[in-house]
Design an enzyme around this catalytic site. Structure first.
Site, mmCIF file in Angstrom:
data_model
loop_
_atom_site.group_PDB
_atom_site.id
_atom_site.type_symbol
_atom_site.label_atom_id
_atom_site.label_comp_id
_atom_site.label_asym_id
_atom_site.label_seq_id
_atom_site.Cartn_x
_atom_site.Cartn_y
_atom_site.Cartn_z
ATOM 1 N N GLY A 72 -2.966 -4.337 3.445
ATOM 2 C CA GLY A 72 -2.812 -4.602 5.115
ATOM 3 C C GLY A 72 -1.998 -5.882 6.047
ATOM 4 O O GLY A 72 -1.576 -5.480 6.682
ATOM 5 N N ASN A 154 -12.635 -6.837 13.213
ATOM 6 C CA ASN A 154 -12.843 -6.400 11.506
ATOM 7 C C ASN A 154 -14.148 -7.085 11.522
ATOM 8 O O ASN A 154 -14.823 -7.200 10.595
ATOM 9 C CB ASN A 154 -12.300 -6.712 10.696
ATOM 10 C CG ASN A 154 -11.702 -7.893 10.778
ATOM 11 O OD1 ASN A 154 -11.365 -8.953 11.750
ATOM 12 N ND2 ASN A 154 -12.067 -9.323 9.762
ATOM 13 N N GLN A 182 -8.808 -1.370 10.408
ATOM 14 C CA GLN A 182 -10.715 -0.946 10.641
ATOM 15 C C GLN A 182 -11.065 0.596 10.730
ATOM 16 O O GLN A 182 -11.993 1.565 10.874
ATOM 17 C CB GLN A 182 -11.585 -1.626 11.403
ATOM 18 C CG GLN A 182 -11.275 -3.319 10.744
ATOM 19 C CD GLN A 182 -12.216 -2.955 9.858
ATOM 20 O OE1 GLN A 182 -13.033 -2.324 8.873
ATOM 21 N NE2 GLN A 182 -12.295 -4.026 8.186
ATOM 22 N N ALA A 203 -5.748 1.536 2.197
ATOM 23 C CA ALA A 203 -6.443 2.303 2.027
ATOM 24 C C ALA A 203 -7.566 1.914 0.925
ATOM 25 O O ALA A 203 -8.764 2.831 1.280
ATOM 26 C CB ALA A 203 -5.894 3.217 0.173
ATOM 27 N N THR A 242 9.923 -1.197 -7.328
ATOM 28 C CA THR A 242 9.476 0.275 -7.806
ATOM 29 C C THR A 242 8.407 0.308 -6.800
ATOM 30 O O THR A 242 6.961 -0.267 -7.243
ATOM 31 C CB THR A 242 8.972 0.198 -8.516
ATOM 32 O OG1 THR A 242 10.300 0.193 -9.753
ATOM 33 C CG2 THR A 242 8.502 1.709 -9.739
ATOM 34 N N CYS A 334 -11.020 -12.280 4.141
ATOM 35 C CA CYS A 334 -9.888 -13.577 3.832
ATOM 36 C C CYS A 334 -10.236 -14.152 4.331
ATOM 37 O O CYS A 334 -9.488 -15.395 4.240
ATOM 38 C CB CYS A 334 -8.664 -12.089 4.199
ATOM 39 S SG CYS A 334 -8.321 -10.656 4.099
#
Length: 390
Positions: A72, A154, A182, A203, A242, A334
């Site tokens: 995110g 959140n 969320q 995810a 990648t 965070c």
């Protein structure tokens, strides 16, 4: 010791079905998805594109509107930075209640590129003043503007009046980015019906792996974006590097499972929230719930935030609860400074209250049961009985 994990807004446990498909991809689909000159690479490429199609189907979007990211925070950065560098945005409207991946990025970009920033006024309970937002849009109608407001907060769970924001953005020809981290995977979202220009997802908020997410970018805007990360041609040349094949597979599977039995899961979570509110009211007279988290129709079902009366220093309560087997938080993971009150709670709470009370965020998930709430209530009661607590 009985344990209760009640911090699903920070991260969710990964589903067994997701682990299974990821293990299969790790073992059998090891080819570089950009090495399409042979079958190993083409197989990995096929898995990524099939996952993109499934993800798009779940949010009612086109597959080419999905760009994979590391999560995110990167997705929010991609939107904000690309809006300025590629779309020519000169003005950003946001709020002081946003996640730090938006707030810090906006402030940095404002300084570096001289972008003008306005913050929407905050009313009681953390409700955004959309009349004020319209006034800002009207006064800055000559500037190319991006509105960046999260769909569900959140920390306090408040739901944004997205229909009104979308209407105002269309009226004043502004781009609309919503941090839906969320929301996606927890509440159904239809990108055909909701005219977002950008949304972001991660995810690990819906029982998938960490380190993988995506950004939805509306097709006509996507064509204008050159690159966010250079060094290759992956993700339409926007995000080089990648691809995380097994992470993408896990994300796709987690999203599919979250929406396949959504009604059952959401009903369970609503019942847990109702039970928790009822039990907290019994042990804390005149309890103060933060934001709109106790309002079922105005907040996301998974989040409940309240002020807990205590004389102890802010950073100790959570450790006491942890020692009793209860995992809750003070807000966003965070912002991990345990001694500081969250910027969201500070913005909506009287300073005098914060001197004698501390915020607790509980966030429910599909693996929680009523017994988890009972463990929390029992732990809070034990703490309140101690001499140095009220």
């Amino acid at each position: 010791m009985k344990r209760a994990y009640l911090d699903n807004a920070a991260t969710t446990p990964i589903r067994n079905e997701v682990i299974k498909v990821m293990k299969n991809a790790l073992k059998h689909s090891f080819g570089n998805p950009s090495s399409i000159q042979y079958s190993y690479g083409r197989e990995s490429r096929s898995i990524i594109e099939e996952s993109r199609i499934k993800i798009a189907k779940n949010i009612i979007a086109s597959p080419y509107e999905i760009i994979f990211t590391s999560g995110g925070t990167e997705a929010n950065n991609l939107v904000l930075r690309s809006s300025i560098l590629d779309l020519g945005v000169q003005h950003i409207i946001t709020s002081q209640l946003e996640h730090y991946s938006v707030l810090q990025t906006v402030l940095y970009l404002s300084y570096k590129y001289h972008v003008y920033v306005n913050f929407v006024q905050i009313k009681e309970k953390g409700i955004l003043n959309l009349n004020h937002m319209e006034d800002i849009l009207k006064k800055n109608s000559s500037k190319k503007t991006l509105v960046s407001l999260m769909y569900a907060n959140n920390e306090i769970g408040n739901l944004l009046e997205v229909d009104k924001v979308i209407f105002l953005c269309k009226k004043y020809n502004a781009y609309f980015h919503s941090d839906t981290i969320q929301i996606i995977g927890n509440i159904p979202i239809n990108m055909e019906k909701l005219s977002f220009d950008f949304v972001t997802a991660s995810a690990h908020k819906f029982y998938g792996p960490k380190g993988i997410g995506f950004v939805f970018i509306r097709n006509h805007i996507l064509k204008k974006i050159k690159y966010f990360m250079t060094g290759g041609f992956q993700e339409y040349g926007i995000r080089s590097g990648t691809e995380n094949t097994y992470g993408i597979v896990g994300l796709s599977k987690a999203l599919q499972l979250s929406y396949s039995n959504f009604s059952h899961h959401i009903e369970k979570i609503k019942n847990l929230k109702f039970y928790c509110i009822s039990e907290l009211n019994k042990i804390i007279p005149n309890i103060i719930f933060n934001g709109l988290s106790s309002h079922f129709d105005k907040s996301i079902p998974s989040i409940l935030n309240f002020l807990y009366p205590t004389k102890k220093k802010y950073h100790l309560l959570y450790f006491h609860l942890d020692l009793m087997g209860v995992a809750v938080s003070k807000g966003s993971s965070c912002n991990n400074d345990m001694k500081k009150v969250s910027h969201v709670i500070k913005a909506i709470t009287n300073k005098n209250l914060l001197n004698k009370m501390m915020p607790i965020r509980i966030s429910f998930g599909i693996f929680n049961e009523k017994k988890d709430i009972d463990i929390l209530i029992e732990a809070l009661q034990k703490i309140r009985k101690k001499k140095n607590c009220l």
